[in-house]
Write an enzyme that holds these catalytic residues in place. Structure first.
Site, short mmCIF file in Angstrom:
data_model
loop_
_atom_site.label_atom_id
_atom_site.label_comp_id
_atom_site.label_asym_id
_atom_site.label_seq_id
_atom_site.Cartn_x
_atom_site.Cartn_y
_atom_site.Cartn_z
N ASN A 1 -39.70 -43.93 14.07
CA ASN A 1 -40.34 -43.77 15.34
C ASN A 1 -41.71 -43.59 15.67
OD1 ASN A 1 -39.71 -42.99 18.50
ND2 ASN A 1 -40.65 -41.17 17.65
N ASP B 1 -46.32 -43.64 18.87
CA ASP B 1 -45.21 -44.31 18.98
C ASP B 1 -45.17 -45.59 18.61
OD1 ASP B 1 -42.43 -43.20 19.75
OD2 ASP B 1 -42.79 -44.94 21.16
N ASP C 1 -34.79 -39.59 11.15
CA ASP C 1 -35.43 -38.49 12.19
C ASP C 1 -35.47 -39.45 13.43
OD1 ASP C 1 -37.07 -36.20 12.89
OD2 ASP C 1 -38.72 -37.79 13.07
N GLU D 1 -30.67 -38.25 13.48
CA GLU D 1 -30.75 -37.19 14.52
C GLU D 1 -30.64 -37.92 15.58
OE1 GLU D 1 -34.14 -33.74 15.28
OE2 GLU D 1 -34.66 -35.85 14.86
#
Length: 609
Positions: A167, A275, A306, A340
């Site tokens: 991410n 990001d 994650d 996640e």
């Protein structure tokens, strides 16, 4: 694997112990390990920096200066404390003695040592601020140390899971328009890709059809990254990221900080963390190459991913099948991938949607955490636990696929289980606290899913909140806040090391873990609901042995008073053997079992004809 195994030596409690000798023995162990499916594992999740310090020489990561330069300050909960991979390797006896069959490590990649506004700095001890995705952070050791850890774990029949990120990277990119403060999120509507600095701005990126077109030809037309903000890379950091392509701002969203809602949840920077534009096929290919590489080099057994819900589903639909296929080609057919999808609520529909739309074979089971924590604490009845079995049908692959969901009672982000117990019962006695803690772990280790233990819970760690407040040291801590915390089931504190194998929680978990490993119904069996209530009290299920069809009755009393009652069982179950707790020798009548449980008690009863 194609590797020639030699002899491995691992120290535990300072004593060297030879593990396995002959290469053939290691090959047999590795073959058996590879054959295990994810639901057969018991996972131990650890932050290496907070576990054991095997080499004080790497505490500062080879950097010079004070904490703001090196990231090392063992007195601060926000900085590196000195734990490392050598220390973790030296404690494999302890972890295996607890009953764990797999170790999940927080990210071990090289991180930006320190980041944050002046006066609010903290360090990358947790591993989520990556600059180099291809090597181990020097604070934790070397690539060779990681190879030693993986090989030593494999020699014991234990798997190793890596925690990975796609991410974001560390916070390197800054914005010209917001040099001294956080940059508010700028949306695609107000700041389209095709204009510089707003919808009325100068045309840029001619021909770019937007991020929904994931073709390489389309993304090749995105050449100007100043559509929302003007990205600026500080002096000295232009080449800090590895692989080198990560240094180009064109591969990032550059829209400012997320507000955690709507569009910004996917496109915004996490408190400044850069990001990535995971819609870009060049980014997809780059991360597939990165994480194939760790499989090639170390033969690891799985990835926890994650911030999965903050990446577009198309990325995962390309990434996950590619990684699993690569692992299978390398002789790792049961490579466990779980994402996640964080939530505070009981929301299996949200979790399941990522298995259906994003190709995740499993996600961390936050719904189980909510249901089990609330039931074991007495905050609610057991009706949420009862719903789990029905809601498992939502996952891609249905109830059988839900067996691979990692279940847990707390973690490094949400906080520790004992903290939740104290929140729900601030006036409870020490005995009740310990009993409820054991009860929750009994649920974790006997109900469906992949039990995931958070390091230190077995030593009674509680903490005072989430995040940094739940990341205590297993070795002797110098953090005053940690050392002031009262632990569950012991008079010890974190001021001394906590690797006691006689701790009542350690012993209870180890006993339950052995029962689970020895009882196929508890890892691979279907679940039949037998009793539940919207008030604290009896909760019972039957887990069905996948090979024999016989049931294992698992029952819990979440109330503060003893209880007795009847539950329905298979009429063919004539007798019962106790695996844990008090079990009747026989059914009272065909199809009816009389149970008596003490306050916060549990029983595991194996049926036979």
């Amino acid at each position: 694997m194609g590797r020639t195994a030699t002899k491995f030596f691992v120290t535990a409690a300072g004593i060297g112990a030879a593990l396995l000798g002959a290469p053939l023995a290691f090959a047999d162990t590795l073959s058996a390990l590879r054959a295990r499916t994810p639901e057969q594992e018991i996972v131990y999740f650890v932050l290496p920096d907070r576990f054991a310090n095997g080499d004080p020489k790497n505490d500062t990561g080879g950097l010079k200066g004070g904490p703001l330069q090196t990231g090392y300050d063992p007195t601060s909960r926000a900085f590196y404390h000195g734990g490392d991979l050598k220390g973790l390797t030296a404690k494999l006896d302890y972890i295996q003695g607890l009953g764990a069959t797999a170790i999940w490590l927080a990210p071990i990649f090289k991180n930006k040592p320190v980041q944050g506004a002046k006066g609010q700095e903290s360090a990358g001890y947790h591993g989520y601020w990556v600059t180099d995705f291809t090597t181990v952070d020097p604070h934790l050791g070397t690539d060779k140390d990681f190879r030693t850890l993986v090989d030593a774990a494999h020699a014991r029949g234990m798997k190793v899971y890596m925690d990975i990120i796609a991410n974001h990277t560390a916070d390197v990119i800054q914005y010209k328009e917001s040099p001294a403060s956080a940059a508010p999120y700028r949306s695609k509507a107000d700041y389209p890709w095709s204009r510089r600095g707003g919808a009325a701005g100068q045309p840029i990126n001619p021909g770019f059809a937007g991020d929904r077109d994931c073709s390489p030809a389309n993304w090749a037309k995105l050449i100007d990254s100043a559509f929302a903000y003007t990205p600026v890379v500080p002096k000295g950091e232009a080449r800090v990221k590895v692989p080198a392509w990560l240094n180009d701002p064109i591969y990032y969203h550059n829209r400012g900080d997320t507000d955690w809602k709507g569009e910004s949840s996917q496109y915004g920077d996490f408190v400044g963390l850069d990001d990535l534009a995971t819609e870009d096929p060049r980014v997809v290919e780059g991360f597939i190459a990165i994480y194939r590489g760790w499989i090639d080099r170390f033969g690891i057994d799985g990835y926890r991913i994650d911030t999965a819900r903050h990446v577009n589903a198309e990325f995962w639909r390309a990434f996950i099948p590619a990684i699993r296929a690569h692992a299978a080609a390398k002789g790792i057919p049961n490579f466990h991938v779980f994402g996640e999808v964080a939530t505070d609520a009981y929301d299996p529909a949200l979790l399941a949607s990522w298995t259906r739309t994003a190709a995740f074979p499993a996600v961390l089971d936050f719904a189980f955490m909510r249901a089990a924590v609330d039931a074991a604490s007495g905050k609610t009845g057991t009706d949420m636990l009862a719903r789990l079995g029905e809601d498992d049908a939502l996952y891609e692959g249905g109830k059988s696929a839900a067996l691979q969901l990692p279940t847990f009672l707390g973690n490094h982000d949400a906080g520790r289980f004992a903290f939740f117990l104290r929140q729900a019962n601030p006036g409870m006695s020490a005995d009740e606290e310990l009993a409820r803690d054991i009860l929750g772990h009994a649920m974790l280790l006997t109900l469906r899913g992949v039990p995931t233990l958070y390091y230190g819970d077995e030593q009674g760690f509680a903490g005072t909140g989430n995040d940094q407040q739940a990341r205590q040291d297993m070795f002797a801590s110098q953090v005053a806040e940690y050392n002031a915390d009262r632990l569950v089931g012991t008079a010890s504190t974190t001021a001394t090391d906590n690797f006691r194998t006689d701790h009542p929680l350690y012993r209870a978990i180890a006993h339950l873990a052995k029962i689970r490993r020895d009882t196929p119904a508890l890892s691979r069996g279907a679940t039949l609901l037998r009793a539940s209530s919207d008030k604290p009290g009896l909760f019972a299920v039957s887990r069905i042995d996948p090979d024999t069809g016989r049931e294992i009755v698992v029952a819990f009393n979440t109330s503060a008073a003893p209880l007795s009652g009847h539950i329905a069982v298979d009429p063919a179950s004539g007798g019962f053997t106790s695996l844990a707790g008090a079990c009747p020798a026989a059914a009272q009548a065909p199809g009816s079992l009389a149970l008596s449980l003490p306050a916060f008690g549990y029983a595991v009863c194996a049926a036979h004809p």
